[in-house]
Design a protein around this motif. Structure first.
Motif, PDB file in Angstrom:
ATOM      1  N   MET A   1     -19.004  -0.174  -2.275  1.00  0.00           N
ATOM      2  CA  MET A   1     -17.323  -0.003  -2.492  1.00  0.00           C
ATOM      3  C   MET A   1     -16.854   0.867  -3.441  1.00  0.00           C
ATOM      4  O   MET A   1     -18.222   0.420  -4.353  1.00  0.00           O
ATOM      5  N   PRO A   2     -15.824   0.835  -3.421  1.00  0.00           N
ATOM      6  CA  PRO A   2     -15.339   1.504  -5.210  1.00  0.00           C
ATOM      7  C   PRO A   2     -15.523  -0.004  -6.013  1.00  0.00           C
ATOM      8  O   PRO A   2     -15.206  -0.561  -5.455  1.00  0.00           O
ATOM      9  N   GLU A   3     -15.023   0.175  -7.009  1.00  0.00           N
ATOM     10  CA  GLU A   3     -15.023  -0.509  -7.775  1.00  0.00           C
ATOM     11  C   GLU A   3     -13.702  -0.412  -8.006  1.00  0.00           C
ATOM     12  O   GLU A   3     -12.317  -0.271  -8.323  1.00  0.00           O
ATOM     13  N   GLN A   4     -12.931  -2.354  -7.901  1.00  0.00           N
ATOM     14  CA  GLN A   4     -11.522  -2.344  -7.836  1.00  0.00           C
ATOM     15  C   GLN A   4     -11.309  -3.920  -7.999  1.00  0.00           C
ATOM     16  O   GLN A   4     -12.979  -4.629  -8.024  1.00  0.00           O
ATOM     17  N   SER A   5     -10.570  -4.523  -8.417  1.00  0.00           N
ATOM     18  CA  SER A   5     -10.662  -5.936  -8.112  1.00  0.00           C
ATOM     19  C   SER A   5     -10.127  -6.562  -7.642  1.00  0.00           C
ATOM     20  O   SER A   5      -9.414  -8.432  -7.820  1.00  0.00           O
ATOM     21  N   ALA A   6      -9.038  -5.987  -6.039  1.00  0.00           N
ATOM     22  CA  ALA A   6      -8.207  -6.550  -5.385  1.00  0.00           C
ATOM     23  C   ALA A   6      -8.377  -7.254  -4.687  1.00  0.00           C
ATOM     24  O   ALA A   6      -8.468  -8.462  -3.921  1.00  0.00           O
ATOM     25  N   VAL A   7     -10.142  -7.062  -4.333  1.00  0.00           N
ATOM     26  CA  VAL A   7     -10.743  -7.672  -3.199  1.00  0.00           C
ATOM     27  C   VAL A   7     -12.052  -7.856  -3.601  1.00  0.00           C
ATOM     28  O   VAL A   7     -12.747  -6.564  -3.525  1.00  0.00           O
ATOM     29  N   GLU A   8     -13.031  -8.881  -2.779  1.00  0.00           N
ATOM     30  CA  GLU A   8     -14.712  -8.547  -2.073  1.00  0.00           C
ATOM     31  C   GLU A   8     -14.475  -8.313  -0.895  1.00  0.00           C
ATOM     32  O   GLU A   8     -13.865  -8.835  -0.385  1.00  0.00           O
ATOM     33  N   ALA A   9     -15.674  -7.702  -1.158  1.00  0.00           N
ATOM     34  CA  ALA A   9     -15.924  -6.064   0.081  1.00  0.00           C
ATOM     35  C   ALA A   9     -16.600  -6.578   0.971  1.00  0.00           C
ATOM     36  O   ALA A   9     -17.749  -6.691   0.054  1.00  0.00           O
ATOM     37  N   ALA A  10     -17.203  -7.361   2.633  1.00  0.00           N
ATOM     38  CA  ALA A  10     -18.631  -6.659   2.770  1.00  0.00           C
ATOM     39  C   ALA A  10     -18.749  -5.959   4.113  1.00  0.00           C
ATOM     40  O   ALA A  10     -17.349  -6.328   4.937  1.00  0.00           O
ATOM     41  N   PHE A  11     -19.461  -5.326   4.730  1.00  0.00           N
ATOM     42  CA  PHE A  11     -18.930  -4.401   6.027  1.00  0.00           C
ATOM     43  C   PHE A  11     -19.826  -4.604   6.653  1.00  0.00           C
ATOM     44  O   PHE A  11     -21.584  -4.125   5.973  1.00  0.00           O
ATOM     45  N   ARG A  12     -20.180  -3.785   8.334  1.00  0.00           N
ATOM     46  CA  ARG A  12     -21.551  -3.299   9.067  1.00  0.00           C
ATOM     47  C   ARG A  12     -21.369  -2.326   9.282  1.00  0.00           C
ATOM     48  O   ARG A  12     -20.042  -2.153  10.034  1.00  0.00           O
TER      49      ARG A  12
END
Length: 376
Positions: free
Chosen positions: A4-15
């Motif tokens: 994931m790119p560095e950003q502050s708006a969201v916490e993200a996880a994926f499959r």
């Protein structure tokens, strides 16, 4: 993306689960794309079919979405542009398709969900192109699907897309996915959506563990089609890191606004950035007074970097030009571009916003809060 790119708006996880495990690629894709104003774009898409042809088309569409996102288009307008691209790709591929081809390359079609989340206001604007609806898990743990207007799949052409805005509450969770996750040979679409809703409502702690839980519940035997899942937990930018001033259409206002900006930086402990910021504020506010229309507004955002935005009601976009030696003007934007890390402009419902961002290597990280904040 591999990370994931560095950003502050969201916490993200994926499959990401391609149907062809050996190749490791498929026709589904997703992205988290940082935008101006501390916002972020969330994308999930699905190209018809799977295998190398779908993967190649997916790569072109993903690159196109990233380019269009950089232009800062609204979700419905971005999908309209992407629809035009799919039509062109279909025409090009159809002309080169051999009758004996295993996959009809000319029959290019895709679905897509494109959303933009603003951590200042907690507003999320999204549009669908034939894609399954996103799911939201509320603070109480209940999951529901958003009633977003569903536009046509990409590649039909001539039909409109419609955006919808929602406010994401404190402690909520947004789930974006492709139909490979919910649809299988022994389960129809309705049952798949219900299974996803139930899986998302199970408390698991971290987003990664929830991703694993959802995949295990919905695809215990592995995917029959490409499948992607993107879970995001929206964050709110602390209101103390946002400063807004209305600007009168009077050149005398520039000194007042510059002074206000300097005081805001002092409160944030960013005195080292004061010289460049005050210079940038002077240039952008002066240009808005001289060439824009009222109302005019300046906004400073202290996120990972220092963001300066000047908005006015004129839709005319500025552009860089090289001033000649004896010209008395024409150097403002060039100066802004040289002094800041990046700059740009985006259209708004009321006109346009010109923005620029400075890096703050010596500053502390952004002050984020999961508490509810008032819209600015």
């Amino acid at each position: 993306p591999q990370r994931m790119p560095e950003q502050s708006a969201v916490e993200a996880a994926f499959r990401y689960l391609p149907a062809e495990q050996r190749s490791g690629v498929g026709g589904d894709w997703f992205d988290v794309i940082p935008l101006s104003g501390a916002r972020v774009a969330l994308v999930v898409g699905d190209v018809v079919g799977h295998g190398i042809h779908a993967a190649a088309t997916m790569g072109r569409l993903r690159a196109a979405v990233q380019t269009l996102a950089d232009v800062d288009l609204a979700p419905d307008e971005l999908l309209t542009r992407l629809d035009d691209l799919v039509l062109r790709l279909s025409a090009e591929s159809g002309a080169d398709t051999e009758p004996s081809g295993a996959e009809a390359a000319g029959d290019i079609g895709a679905t897509c969900l494109y959303a933009v989340y603003d951590p200042v206001s907690r507003r999320c604007s999204m549009a669908l192109a034939g894609h399954p609806p996103p799911a939201v898990v509320g603070p109480d743990g209940t999951a529901e699907f958003l009633d977003v207007p569903v536009g046509p799949p990409l590649g039909l052409g001539g039909l409109p897309f419609e955006s919808m805005d929602v406010t994401l509450q404190e402690g909520s969770l947004l789930a974006l996915y492709t139909d490979g996750l919910i649809h299988s040979g022994h389960r129809d679409l309705g049952d798949g959506l219900e299974a996803l809703r139930e899986a998302l409502a199970v408390p698991t702690g971290t987003l990664d563990s929830l991703c694993d839980h959802v995949v295990h519940k919905l695809l215990p035997e592995g995917p029959a089609d490409d499948a992607a899942l993107l879970l995001v937990r929206p964050r709110a930018l602390d209101a103390r890191r946002v400063a807004v001033w209305d600007v009168e259409a009077d050149p005398a206002e520039v000194a007042r606004i510059r002074s206000n900006a300097g005081r805001a930086l002092a409160e944030w402990g960013l005195e080292d950035a004061a010289f460049v910021t005050e210079l940038v504020v002077s240039e952008l506010v002066t240009n808005a007074i001289r060439y824009g229309d009222t109302p005019i507004q300046l906004r400073l955002i202290h996120d990972r970097g220092l963001i300066c935005e000047v908005s006015d009601s004129s839709s005319t976009a500025p552009h860089l030009r090289r001033a000649r030696v004896f010209d008395e003007g024409g150097r403002g934007l060039l100066l802004v571009a040289q002094l800041t890390e990046r700059w740009g402009t985006r259209q708004t419902a009321a006109g346009k916003t010109i923005w620029c961002e400075q890096t703050l290597a010596a500053a502390g990280g952004p002050l984020l809060s999961l508490e509810g904040t008032a819209a600015i």
